[in-house]
Design a protein around this motif. Structure first.
Motif, PDB file in Angstrom:
ATOM      1  N   LEU A 249       0.856  -1.184   0.000  1.00  0.00           N
ATOM      2  CA  LEU A 249       0.000   0.000   0.000  1.00  0.00           C
ATOM      3  C   LEU A 249       0.892   1.234   0.000  1.00  0.00           C
TER       4      LEU A 249
ATOM      5  N   HIS B 205       4.547   2.526   2.183  1.00  0.00           N
ATOM      6  CA  HIS B 205       5.521   2.198   3.210  1.00  0.00           C
ATOM      7  C   HIS B 205       6.788   3.026   2.971  1.00  0.00           C
TER       8      HIS B 205
ATOM      9  N   ASP C 144       4.446   1.905   8.094  1.00  0.00           N
ATOM     10  CA  ASP C 144       3.645   1.056   7.216  1.00  0.00           C
ATOM     11  C   ASP C 144       2.193   1.483   7.261  1.00  0.00           C
ATOM     12  N   THR C 145       1.637   1.713   6.098  1.00  0.00           N
ATOM     13  CA  THR C 145       0.199   1.970   5.994  1.00  0.00           C
ATOM     14  C   THR C 145      -0.476   0.676   5.571  1.00  0.00           C
ATOM     15  N   ILE C 146      -1.394   0.181   6.385  1.00  0.00           N
ATOM     16  CA  ILE C 146      -2.070  -1.081   6.077  1.00  0.00           C
ATOM     17  C   ILE C 146      -3.538  -0.878   5.731  1.00  0.00           C
ATOM     18  N   ASP C 147      -4.031   0.349   5.884  1.00  0.00           N
ATOM     19  CA  ASP C 147      -5.418   0.667   5.534  1.00  0.00           C
ATOM     20  C   ASP C 147      -5.494   2.156   5.216  1.00  0.00           C
TER      21      ASP C 147
END
Length: 276
Positions: free
Chosen positions: A225, A227, A244-247
């Protein structure tokens, strides 16, 4: 600034995209905002209720492909408000100029503008006494990473940046990585003093060189996504900062903050850290 009594009218440009849908949800759920318009160029979604496309329930706001026409309507109805833009680097410069010309304050997450374009837009906004916000990354966590990187740079001479994104991202390096490098460069030191005479057996192997000799490496893969790593090195140690972007929902507090803050500005501001 006095407390605003009426909700802030918001036009979402790129409303059917992945980020645009999250913005639609966030704006529709914010008590101090109202979704005035939804714009997207994808013919698949023309005329559909943007709330249904965004999976947040019908909002009675159809998706249109006429940004300028929607802005004219907002002005005529005395609801100029804010344009939130997550579209494409090819169109963002014109989108910002158009919004400012109509008295609509742009909040922009699209990256890819050149330094010359940023200067021109800043001049245009200042002459119009209009606030504008261009934010490479709306994540509060990324702002904290950048602040930590600035602190670490006081103790390390060597640093490199790695940014990783999904393979549908159009520009590289990311605006966030460029912004991070610029913040480190503004400290007035040159990084990565040469130890040997380097040569690249393949062009680009050592990454792109940002100001003050900071390499940036870009990775594009499905499954990612957004990071970023900032890696410092010194004798006998490395120090790695990673976000970290997870959503995509993680960006929405920053977007809503920007929508509120841009109303207080009289010129263009670049970076979320400037309004925190």
């Amino acid at each position: 600034m006095q407390q605003r009594q009426s909700p802030i009218p918001v036009i979402v440009n790129g409303a059917a995209g992945k980020m645009g849908r999250e913005v639609v949800k966030a704006v529709s759920q914010a008590e101090d905002m109202t979704l005035f318009g939804a714009i997207d160029k994808n013919p698949q979604y023309m005329g559909q209720d943007v709330g249904e496309v965004a999976s947040c329930g019908a909002l009675e706001v159809p998706i249109l492909d006429d940004l300028q026409g929607t802005m004219v309507m907002a002005v005529q109805e005395k609801q100029p408000g804010v344009m939130v833009d997550f579209t494409h680097p090819d169109s963002i410069y014109d989108n910002i100029r158009t919004a400012i010309a109509y008295g609509i304050r742009p909040v922009v997450g699209t990256t890819g503008l050149t330094a010359k374009q940023l200067d021109e837009l800043a001049d245009f906004a200042e002459k119009a006494s209009m606030g504008a916000l261009i934010v490479p990354n709306f994540s509060i966590g990324m702002v904290l990473l950048q602040q930590a990187a600035i602190r670490a740079s006081q103790y390390f001479e060597n640093v490199e940046i790695i940014e990783l994104h999904h393979n549908q991202k159009a520009d590289a390096p990311s605006g966030t990585a460029i912004k991070t490098a610029q913040m480190l460069a503004e400290l007035g030191k040159t990084y990565n003093p040469p130890q040997v005479e380097e040569s690249e057996n393949m062009a680009g192997a050592r990454g792109a060189k940002a100001p003050e000799n900071i390499p940036i490496h870009s990775i594009r893969l499905p499954g990612l996504l957004a990071h970023q790593e900032v890696i410092f090195g010194g004798p006998g140690q490395t120090y790695t900062l990673r976000h970290d972007t997870i959503d995509r929902a993680s960006f929405m507090p920053g977007v809503l903050l920007a929508v509120r803050k841009v109303l207080e500005l009289k010129t263009l501001v670049y970076g979320l850290e400037k309004i925190l």
